[in-house]
Design a protein around this motif. Sequence first.
Motif, short mmCIF file in Angstrom:
data_model
loop_
_atom_site.label_atom_id
_atom_site.label_comp_id
_atom_site.label_asym_id
_atom_site.label_seq_id
_atom_site.Cartn_x
_atom_site.Cartn_y
_atom_site.Cartn_z
N THR A 1 10.73 -11.70 9.78
CA THR A 1 10.75 -12.44 11.04
C THR A 1 11.35 -11.59 12.16
O THR A 1 11.24 -11.95 13.32
N LEU A 2 11.97 -10.48 11.82
CA LEU A 2 12.54 -9.59 12.82
C LEU A 2 11.44 -8.76 13.47
O LEU A 2 10.44 -8.42 12.82
N PRO A 3 11.59 -8.40 14.75
CA PRO A 3 10.54 -7.60 15.40
C PRO A 3 10.49 -6.19 14.84
O PRO A 3 11.52 -5.59 14.48
N ALA A 4 9.29 -5.65 14.75
CA ALA A 4 9.11 -4.27 14.28
C ALA A 4 9.50 -3.30 15.38
O ALA A 4 9.41 -3.62 16.57
N PRO A 5 9.96 -2.10 15.03
CA PRO A 5 10.32 -1.12 16.05
C PRO A 5 9.10 -0.71 16.87
O PRO A 5 7.99 -0.59 16.32
N PRO A 6 9.26 -0.47 18.17
CA PRO A 6 8.15 0.03 18.98
C PRO A 6 7.67 1.38 18.44
O PRO A 6 8.46 2.18 17.94
N GLY A 7 6.37 1.60 18.54
CA GLY A 7 5.81 2.88 18.13
C GLY A 7 5.51 2.98 16.66
O GLY A 7 5.03 4.02 16.19
N VAL A 8 5.77 1.92 15.89
CA VAL A 8 5.55 1.93 14.44
C VAL A 8 4.31 1.08 14.13
O VAL A 8 4.18 -0.03 14.63
N GLN A 9 3.42 1.61 13.30
CA GLN A 9 2.24 0.84 12.88
C GLN A 9 2.66 -0.16 11.82
O GLN A 9 3.35 0.19 10.86
N VAL A 10 2.26 -1.42 11.99
CA VAL A 10 2.69 -2.48 11.08
C VAL A 10 1.49 -3.03 10.32
O VAL A 10 0.45 -3.33 10.90
N VAL A 11 1.66 -3.15 9.00
CA VAL A 11 0.68 -3.83 8.15
C VAL A 11 1.39 -5.04 7.55
O VAL A 11 2.33 -4.88 6.76
N ALA A 12 0.99 -6.24 7.92
CA ALA A 12 1.64 -7.46 7.45
C ALA A 12 1.01 -7.90 6.13
O ALA A 12 -0.22 -7.94 5.99
N VAL A 13 1.87 -8.22 5.15
CA VAL A 13 1.41 -8.70 3.85
C VAL A 13 2.25 -9.89 3.45
O VAL A 13 3.29 -10.18 4.05
N GLU A 14 1.83 -10.58 2.39
CA GLU A 14 2.60 -11.72 1.89
C GLU A 14 3.01 -11.53 0.44
O GLU A 14 4.18 -11.57 0.11
N SER A 15 2.05 -11.29 -0.44
CA SER A 15 2.35 -11.24 -1.87
C SER A 15 2.60 -9.81 -2.34
O SER A 15 2.33 -8.84 -1.63
N GLY A 16 3.10 -9.71 -3.57
CA GLY A 16 3.33 -8.39 -4.15
C GLY A 16 2.04 -7.60 -4.32
O GLY A 16 2.02 -6.39 -4.12
N GLU A 17 0.97 -8.28 -4.68
CA GLU A 17 -0.30 -7.59 -4.86
C GLU A 17 -0.82 -7.06 -3.53
O GLU A 17 -1.35 -5.94 -3.45
N GLN A 18 -0.66 -7.83 -2.46
CA GLN A 18 -1.06 -7.35 -1.14
C GLN A 18 -0.21 -6.16 -0.72
O GLN A 18 -0.72 -5.20 -0.15
N LEU A 19 1.08 -6.22 -0.99
CA LEU A 19 1.97 -5.11 -0.65
C LEU A 19 1.57 -3.86 -1.43
O LEU A 19 1.54 -2.76 -0.90
N ARG A 20 1.28 -4.04 -2.71
CA ARG A 20 0.85 -2.91 -3.55
C ARG A 20 -0.39 -2.24 -2.96
O ARG A 20 -0.45 -1.02 -2.83
N ASP A 21 -1.38 -3.03 -2.60
CA ASP A 21 -2.62 -2.46 -2.05
C ASP A 21 -2.36 -1.73 -0.74
O ASP A 21 -2.90 -0.64 -0.50
N ALA A 22 -1.54 -2.35 0.13
CA ALA A 22 -1.27 -1.75 1.44
C ALA A 22 -0.50 -0.44 1.29
O ALA A 22 -0.79 0.55 1.98
N VAL A 23 0.50 -0.42 0.41
CA VAL A 23 1.29 0.80 0.22
C VAL A 23 0.44 1.89 -0.40
O VAL A 23 0.50 3.06 0.03
N ARG A 24 -0.36 1.56 -1.39
CA ARG A 24 -1.21 2.58 -2.03
C ARG A 24 -2.18 3.18 -1.02
O ARG A 24 -2.44 4.39 -1.03
N SER A 25 -2.73 2.36 -0.14
CA SER A 25 -3.67 2.86 0.86
C SER A 25 -2.96 3.78 1.85
O SER A 25 -3.44 4.88 2.15
N ALA A 26 -1.81 3.36 2.36
CA ALA A 26 -1.09 4.16 3.34
C ALA A 26 -0.50 5.42 2.72
O ALA A 26 -0.37 6.46 3.39
N ALA A 27 -0.14 5.37 1.43
CA ALA A 27 0.51 6.50 0.77
C ALA A 27 -0.41 7.69 0.57
O ALA A 27 0.06 8.80 0.32
N LYS A 28 -1.71 7.48 0.70
CA LYS A 28 -2.67 8.58 0.49
C LYS A 28 -2.41 9.75 1.43
O LYS A 28 -2.71 10.89 1.11
N HIS A 29 -1.88 9.47 2.61
CA HIS A 29 -1.67 10.51 3.61
C HIS A 29 -0.19 10.70 3.95
O HIS A 29 0.13 11.35 4.94
N ALA A 30 0.71 10.12 3.14
CA ALA A 30 2.13 10.12 3.49
C ALA A 30 2.88 11.27 2.83
O ALA A 30 2.59 11.65 1.70
#
Length: 398
Positions: free
Chosen positions: A233-262
């Motif tokens: 519920t806290l605001p995200a820092p300016p300049g940061v790309q945000v991917v909003a998720v709810e469940s653990g499975e959604q978080l897993r998919d989002a992190v795996r996708s973003a981690a490809k280039h991290a």
Amino acid sequence: MRIVLGVAGGIAAYKAVLLLRLLREDGHAVRVVPTRAALEFVGRPTWEALSGEPVSTEVFDHVDEVAHVRTGQEADLVVVAPATADLLARAAAGMADDLLTATLLVARCPVLLAPAMHTEMWQHPATVANVDTLRRRGIHVLDPVSGRLTGPDTGPGRLPEPEDIAAAALALVHGRASDLVGRRVVVSAGGTREPIDPVRFIGNRSSGRQGIELARAAHERGAQVTLVAANVTLPAPPGVQVVAVESGEQLRDAVRSAAKHADVVVMAAAVADFRPVRTAAAKIKKQPGVGPTPIELVETVDILAELVRQSPREGQVVVGFAAETGDEAGDVLEHGRRKAIRKGADLLVVNAVGADRGFGVEHNEVTVLDRAGAEVARATGTKLEVAHAVWDAVLPLL
């Protein structure tokens, strides 16, 4: 913050338009001061429309306001992008023949120059000497990157990307080193929710504050940051790309996708250890005289351990978090050491949680362990201060 964006006359001036937008979206007031040559590449109406402020190039403009002095005096930060060979030479010589060079002479705030020019110009002894002179005076001069230049030429001399320039410039003001410039970072934050029915869920007390501050700190230090935010519920820092998720499975998919280039993945989110085997399609009703329906649970995927095993990039640094409470089997640190060895992450950040401790508060106290469970660092303070301490521990691993 009051920022002066200087623009010299090079083809890379078009990138300064994107830099202006980034700084404005970050909440800063930006006054654009182009050189006369810069207006040959990007016109005055563009700068005025995007900055919301009048644009001048000459020291004789707005003489009644003494603009050639006040512009630099009132600035909290001066950024020049692109800084051409000509601009570097005039700045090194202390010239003040236009509004931009006069501003550089007057400014007593942090100044960042981002050069862009052909390779031969960048490597010429005169330019090398001018850059050395400016740096010795305390002006921060970025090295240009290597890549495609005007026409078919390639080599060092290309203007860094606007995101990298903005991050490096803001890091100067915040007193932080720009030691993560050019790095890509993924941070997860918050607490996952595993649905029981359309109304109820299994969750935890995490507010996401520590993860958000980790993202903020990385951005301040120059990184390109993706924040995978689970129910924060806290605001995200300016300049940061945000991917909003709810469940653990959604978080897993989002992190795996973003981690490809991290370069770094920090798993600060509190992921539920269990989820319901089945999610009811309608709200489960309470029936008088009938006890609650048992909820069958199954373990969720261990996202951190999976990242360690299946890291998509060689040399990627993986950092985990362990929120622990002591019990008869050991104290917080003992549990943390066992978890560090079991998970195998490069670093594990261990913190004690409980009533008014860890979750939802502004301060934190952590111990950073390596994969063998050995202590690397300790940090106490605001969650932003703790975040910077964590990044200090990550840097030697990059």
